[in-house]
Design an enzyme around this catalytic site. Structure first.
Site, PDB file in Angstrom:
ATOM      1  N   GLY A  54      42.718  45.579  33.668  1.00  0.00           N
ATOM      2  CA  GLY A  54      43.877  45.310  32.820  1.00  0.00           C
ATOM      3  C   GLY A  54      43.751  43.924  32.212  1.00  0.00           C
ATOM      4  O   GLY A  54      44.700  43.145  32.188  1.00  0.00           O
ATOM      5  N   HIS A  55      42.548  43.620  31.753  1.00  0.00           N
ATOM      6  CA  HIS A  55      42.295  42.319  31.131  1.00  0.00           C
ATOM      7  C   HIS A  55      40.963  42.358  30.385  1.00  0.00           C
ATOM      8  O   HIS A  55      40.192  43.315  30.534  1.00  0.00           O
ATOM      9  CB  HIS A  55      42.272  41.197  32.178  1.00  0.00           C
ATOM     10  CG  HIS A  55      41.395  41.466  33.358  1.00  0.00           C
ATOM     11  ND1 HIS A  55      40.035  41.417  33.293  1.00  0.00           N
ATOM     12  CD2 HIS A  55      41.694  41.829  34.630  1.00  0.00           C
ATOM     13  CE1 HIS A  55      39.531  41.716  34.463  1.00  0.00           C
ATOM     14  NE2 HIS A  55      40.520  41.985  35.308  1.00  0.00           N
ATOM     15  N   ALA A  56      40.715  41.307  29.599  1.00  0.00           N
ATOM     16  CA  ALA A  56      39.411  41.126  28.959  1.00  0.00           C
ATOM     17  C   ALA A  56      38.913  39.747  29.369  1.00  0.00           C
ATOM     18  O   ALA A  56      39.652  38.962  29.982  1.00  0.00           O
ATOM     19  CB  ALA A  56      39.549  41.215  27.443  1.00  0.00           C
ATOM     20  N   ARG A 101      39.382  46.182  29.749  1.00  0.00           N
ATOM     21  CA  ARG A 101      39.002  47.251  30.688  1.00  0.00           C
ATOM     22  C   ARG A 101      40.100  47.527  31.709  1.00  0.00           C
ATOM     23  O   ARG A 101      40.816  46.623  32.144  1.00  0.00           O
ATOM     24  CB  ARG A 101      37.678  46.955  31.397  1.00  0.00           C
ATOM     25  CG  ARG A 101      37.719  46.158  32.711  1.00  0.00           C
ATOM     26  CD  ARG A 101      38.066  44.709  32.540  1.00  0.00           C
ATOM     27  NE  ARG A 101      37.342  44.038  31.505  1.00  0.00           N
ATOM     28  CZ  ARG A 101      36.154  43.488  31.689  1.00  0.00           C
ATOM     29  NH1 ARG A 101      35.628  43.478  32.876  1.00  0.00           N
ATOM     30  NH2 ARG A 101      35.556  42.864  30.701  1.00  0.00           N
ATOM     31  N   ILE A 126      41.734  37.077  29.661  1.00  0.00           N
ATOM     32  CA  ILE A 126      42.807  37.324  28.691  1.00  0.00           C
ATOM     33  C   ILE A 126      43.609  38.481  29.280  1.00  0.00           C
ATOM     34  O   ILE A 126      43.104  39.595  29.396  1.00  0.00           O
ATOM     35  CB  ILE A 126      42.252  37.705  27.311  1.00  0.00           C
ATOM     36  CG1 ILE A 126      41.314  36.616  26.808  1.00  0.00           C
ATOM     37  CG2 ILE A 126      43.381  37.936  26.307  1.00  0.00           C
ATOM     38  CD1 ILE A 126      40.332  37.100  25.782  1.00  0.00           C
TER      39      ILE A 126
END
Ligand code: TYD
Length: 160
Positions: A54-56, A101, A126
């Site tokens: 749940g982030h990049a 992702r 992020i």
């Protein structure tokens, strides 16, 4: 004009040595994965229905492997989203910088092994999707994407 950033996420098929004692897979940095391995971590005992990720990342490259069991990795480049199902320990999903992702649908007793190109650094994350999308569409990873493309081409050539 939207780029095809998601195509930089590649399934890597690692070597398998098979004999009557079972299978063996090995991974060498800069050879089977396109970076130096600076960190390894793994997710396990993931409860049914839980979502990880749940982030990049700004700079981090990773390879995700289903060492045991199975799960899906949802990847998103700020334009397109797709799901990759991992269920064998000799496959890894390479994720370059700048890809959102989420890991979902973990089977019971699954283990997700992650090879990472950098030590843990919260500043590299992020965690807000809209911020990520703006950065991706604004060309934040253009230069990095070019470097990734070159590295992946080199890896493919050397693997032959
Ligand atoms: P996070 O990266 O958000 O987990 P995931 O993407 O798998 O859902 O990390 C969860 C917590 O673990 C967070 O508080 C930071 C910590 N952590 C480390 O200390 N070192 C690491 O290498 C990682 C991946 C996480």
């Amino acid at each position: 004009m939207p780029t095809d950033r998601i195509s930089l996420c590649k399934i890597i098929n690692f070597p398998v040595v098979t004999d009557y004692r079972g299978n063996l897979t090995f991974i060498e940095e800069n050879k089977h994965v396109p970076f130096e391995i600076r960190r390894v971590y793994y997710l396990y005992d993931v409860p049914t229905g839980a979502t990880r990720g749940g982030h990049a990342h700004i700079n981090l490259e990773q390879v995700i492997i289903a060492l045991s069991g199975s799960f899906e990795v949802i990847i998103d480049d700020g334009y397109k989203r797709k799901s990759v199902f991992l269920n064998r320990p000799h496959y890894g999903l390479y994720i370059p910088p700048g890809i959102w992702r989420e890991l979902v649908n973990f089977s019971s007793n699954s283990v997700a092994l992650v090879l990472a190109s950098m030590p843990y650094d919260e500043k590299d994350y992020i965690r807000d999707y809209e911020t990520f999308k703006k950065m991706s569409r604004g060309g934040f990873w253009d230069e990095s994407d070019r470097e990734v493309r070159e590295k992946l081409n080199k890896l493919t050539r050397e693997a032959k």
